[in-house]
Design a protein around this motif. Structure first.
Motif, PDB file in Angstrom:
ATOM      1  N   THR A   1      -0.676   5.933  -7.361  1.00 56.69           N
ATOM      2  CA  THR A   1      -1.307   5.225  -6.242  1.00 56.69           C
ATOM      3  C   THR A   1      -2.812   5.063  -6.407  1.00 56.69           C
ATOM      4  O   THR A   1      -3.425   4.284  -5.688  1.00 56.69           O
ATOM      5  CB  THR A   1      -1.051   5.976  -4.924  1.00 56.69           C
ATOM      6  OG1 THR A   1      -1.664   7.275  -4.988  1.00 56.69           O
ATOM      7  CG2 THR A   1       0.440   6.144  -4.674  1.00 56.69           C
ATOM      8  N   GLY A   2      -3.405   5.817  -7.346  1.00 56.43           N
ATOM      9  CA  GLY A   2      -4.856   5.750  -7.508  1.00 56.43           C
ATOM     10  C   GLY A   2      -5.613   6.374  -6.357  1.00 56.43           C
ATOM     11  O   GLY A   2      -6.764   5.996  -6.092  1.00 56.43           O
TER      12      GLY A   2
ATOM     13  N   ASP B   1      -9.297  -6.332  -3.205  1.00 58.00           N
ATOM     14  CA  ASP B   1      -9.694  -7.746  -3.120  1.00 58.00           C
ATOM     15  C   ASP B   1      -8.812  -8.505  -2.131  1.00 58.00           C
ATOM     16  O   ASP B   1      -9.303  -9.334  -1.350  1.00 58.00           O
ATOM     17  CB  ASP B   1      -9.624  -8.402  -4.495  1.00 58.00           C
ATOM     18  CG  ASP B   1     -10.688  -7.878  -5.440  1.00 58.00           C
ATOM     19  OD1 ASP B   1     -11.683  -7.321  -4.943  1.00 58.00           O
ATOM     20  OD2 ASP B   1     -10.527  -8.027  -6.663  1.00 58.00           O
ATOM     21  N   GLN B   2      -7.515  -8.232  -2.168  1.00 61.65           N
ATOM     22  CA  GLN B   2      -6.591  -8.919  -1.272  1.00 61.65           C
ATOM     23  C   GLN B   2      -6.898  -8.589   0.187  1.00 61.65           C
ATOM     24  O   GLN B   2      -6.917  -9.476   1.042  1.00 61.65           O
ATOM     25  CB  GLN B   2      -5.157  -8.527  -1.617  1.00 61.65           C
ATOM     26  CG  GLN B   2      -4.091  -9.309  -0.863  1.00 61.65           C
ATOM     27  CD  GLN B   2      -2.692  -9.002  -1.375  1.00 61.65           C
ATOM     28  OE1 GLN B   2      -2.530  -8.455  -2.470  1.00 61.65           O
ATOM     29  NE2 GLN B   2      -1.678  -9.361  -0.604  1.00 61.65           N
TER      30      GLN B   2
ATOM     31  N   MET C   1       2.577   1.258  -3.600  1.00 70.39           N
ATOM     32  CA  MET C   1       1.763   1.181  -4.814  1.00 70.39           C
ATOM     33  C   MET C   1       0.403   1.852  -4.673  1.00 70.39           C
ATOM     34  O   MET C   1      -0.262   2.117  -5.680  1.00 70.39           O
ATOM     35  CB  MET C   1       1.538  -0.292  -5.192  1.00 70.39           C
ATOM     36  CG  MET C   1       2.816  -1.051  -5.467  1.00 70.39           C
ATOM     37  SD  MET C   1       2.584  -2.856  -5.450  1.00 70.39           S
ATOM     38  CE  MET C   1       1.023  -3.040  -6.272  1.00 70.39           C
TER      39      MET C   1
ATOM     40  N   ALA D   1      -5.529   1.172  -4.303  1.00 72.24           N
ATOM     41  CA  ALA D   1      -6.531   0.840  -5.311  1.00 72.24           C
ATOM     42  C   ALA D   1      -6.431  -0.603  -5.785  1.00 72.24           C
ATOM     43  O   ALA D   1      -7.453  -1.249  -6.041  1.00 72.24           O
ATOM     44  CB  ALA D   1      -6.406   1.800  -6.504  1.00 72.24           C
ATOM     45  N   GLY D   2      -5.215  -1.135  -5.902  1.00 68.75           N
ATOM     46  CA  GLY D   2      -5.043  -2.490  -6.402  1.00 68.75           C
ATOM     47  C   GLY D   2      -5.069  -3.561  -5.330  1.00 68.75           C
ATOM     48  O   GLY D   2      -4.833  -4.746  -5.635  1.00 68.75           O
ATOM     49  N   LEU D   3      -5.356  -3.176  -4.084  1.00 69.17           N
ATOM     50  CA  LEU D   3      -5.280  -4.125  -2.977  1.00 69.17           C
ATOM     51  C   LEU D   3      -6.641  -4.438  -2.350  1.00 69.17           C
ATOM     52  O   LEU D   3      -6.701  -5.124  -1.335  1.00 69.17           O
ATOM     53  CB  LEU D   3      -4.346  -3.576  -1.889  1.00 69.17           C
ATOM     54  CG  LEU D   3      -2.896  -3.334  -2.312  1.00 69.17           C
ATOM     55  CD1 LEU D   3      -2.146  -2.612  -1.201  1.00 69.17           C
ATOM     56  CD2 LEU D   3      -2.208  -4.653  -2.641  1.00 69.17           C
TER      57      LEU D   3
ATOM     58  N   GLN E   1      -7.184   2.507   3.812  1.00 69.16           N
ATOM     59  CA  GLN E   1      -7.142   2.244   2.376  1.00 69.16           C
ATOM     60  C   GLN E   1      -8.477   2.588   1.722  1.00 69.16           C
ATOM     61  O   GLN E   1      -8.514   3.174   0.633  1.00 69.16           O
ATOM     62  CB  GLN E   1      -6.796   0.773   2.123  1.00 69.16           C
ATOM     63  CG  GLN E   1      -5.363   0.410   2.483  1.00 69.16           C
ATOM     64  CD  GLN E   1      -5.089  -1.075   2.292  1.00 69.16           C
ATOM     65  OE1 GLN E   1      -5.979  -1.903   2.397  1.00 69.16           O
ATOM     66  NE2 GLN E   1      -3.849  -1.415   2.012  1.00 69.16           N
TER      67      GLN E   1
ATOM     68  N   ASP F   1       0.832  -1.205   0.000  1.00 67.85           N
ATOM     69  CA  ASP F   1       0.000   0.000   0.000  1.00 67.85           C
ATOM     70  C   ASP F   1       0.865   1.252   0.000  1.00 67.85           C
ATOM     71  O   ASP F   1       0.601   2.217  -0.726  1.00 67.85           O
ATOM     72  CB  ASP F   1      -0.911  -0.035   1.227  1.00 67.85           C
ATOM     73  CG  ASP F   1      -1.617   1.286   1.469  1.00 67.85           C
ATOM     74  OD1 ASP F   1      -2.300   1.762   0.556  1.00 67.85           O
ATOM     75  OD2 ASP F   1      -1.481   1.847   2.570  1.00 67.85           O
TER      76      ASP F   1
END
Length: 347
Positions: A331-332, A101-102, A94, A97-99, A140, A91
């Motif tokens: 980072t979105g 679901d994880q 990066m 935004a891409g985390l 987040q 986080d």
């Protein structure tokens, strides 16, 4: 009186329900829901499982889950904490935004482990792991603009901290939750909440966490327009911050704060209240900031744009806004993009 078919007919119906050759009517669905203790969706979606459900009433599955939770060892809890730490590192570098679901899957595992844990010796370490993960998930969610999800995650983190009997984690989650109120346009209420966080933390909090809470209070006071309270909270943050370059609190791994971080926080708060001293603090923070803290760097560039704007230095403000946009795109961060647009509209 409830009217049903004969016993012989019912046996045929059950067989047909099992094999999907007959749809359960509303009349029999009402009877079966009460008899089996299931929802309508469970009844109609799992007709083939009716005989097993009738025989065990779900107790076998429940006991299996309880037994599995009882076998959660300290090693397993450490593994879950390591996963939280990995997500925190990703986080930081990066963005959130891409985390999503994880993190959602990670929280589900922790919640499931806590739900079926019975004894305090098992529940407390799992609850503590959940408190840390839920608070990270909430921040987040706030960063990507999912404010209701952020609020719910903070509530989960607070409940888990109370379950674990860890007031430091409760104080941290409560203070961060105040930022949701701030972003929602209720900074005065947020000030009350962040101050209440110190009360919840009690007298056992680490000095670094106390400094962090005062720094958060200073920023929120600045956003509420409480200039004197902002400056007082900043002084108290500096007074409680341990000396040295170390930033991470060994008692609470989610807290990063040293003199460099506090300089950035001080500059942010002073910029919000239009204090000329903000620029000096913020450039000192630029020199001290870890380059892997991408989201923090985006926020720092926003702070510098705000500080230069307050001084009428619009060219410098635009320069930092451009850098902030580049970092926010990496980072979105919806939160930073919103702030960038707010400052842009002033220029």
């Amino acid at each position: 009186m409830v009217i049903v078919a004969s016993a012989a007919s019912l046996r045929v119906y059950v067989s047909e329900w099992e094999n999907g050759r007959r749809t359960i009517s509303d009349h029999y669905a009402e009877i079966l829901r009460a008899l089996l203790g299931v929802t309508d969706a469970e009844l109609r979606g799992k007709a083939k499982a009716l005989p097993a459900l009738t025989l065990t009433d779900g107790y076998d599955e429940l006991i299996d889950r309880i037994d599995a939770a009882q076998n959660v060892s300290l090693t397993m809890v450490q593994t879950l904490n390591d996963q939280t730490e990995l997500i925190r590192t990703m986080d930081r570098q990066m963005g959130a935004a891409g985390l999503v679901d994880q993190m959602t899957a990670h929280l589900a595992r922790l919640e499931n482990a806590l739900t079926f844990a019975v004894l305090p010796t098992t529940r407390r370490p799992v609850a503590l792991a959940l408190a840390g993960a839920a608070t990270l998930a909430a921040w987040q969610a706030l960063d990507v603009g999912a404010v209701e999800r952020a609020w719910r995650h903070y509530e989960l983190g607070k409940r888990a901290a109370q379950e674990a009997e860890e007031p430091m984690y409760l104080a941290h989650a409560t203070a961060e939750q105040a930022y949701v109120l701030c972003d929602a346009g209720r900074p005065e209420t947020a000030v009350q909440l962040v101050r209440d966080a110190r009360r919840l933390g009690g007298r056992t909090m680490s000095p670094r966490l106390i400094a962090w809470l005062y720094a958060a209070e200073a920023e929120i006071c600045a956003r509420a327009g409480f200039q004197d309270d902002c400056r007082q909270a900043l002084e108290l943050a500096m007074r409680h911050l341990p000396a040295g370059e170390d930033a991470r609190d060994p008692d609470m791994l989610s807290i990063f704060l040293n003199e460099g971080h506090l300089a950035r926080w001080r500059g942010n708060a002073l910029a919000l209240i239009g204090d000329d001293e903000a620029v000096e603090n913020l450039y000192a923070a630029v020199r001290a900031t870890d380059p892997t803290f991408i989201r923090a760097s985006a926020g720092l560039r926003c702070d510098l744009a705000q500080a230069h704007w307050a001084r009428g230095e619009y060219d410098q403000a635009n320069e930092h806004l451009q850098q902030a946009r580049l970092l926010a795109s990496r980072t979105g961060s919806v939160r930073h993009r919103r702030r960038i647009e707010q400052i842009t509209r002033r220029l």
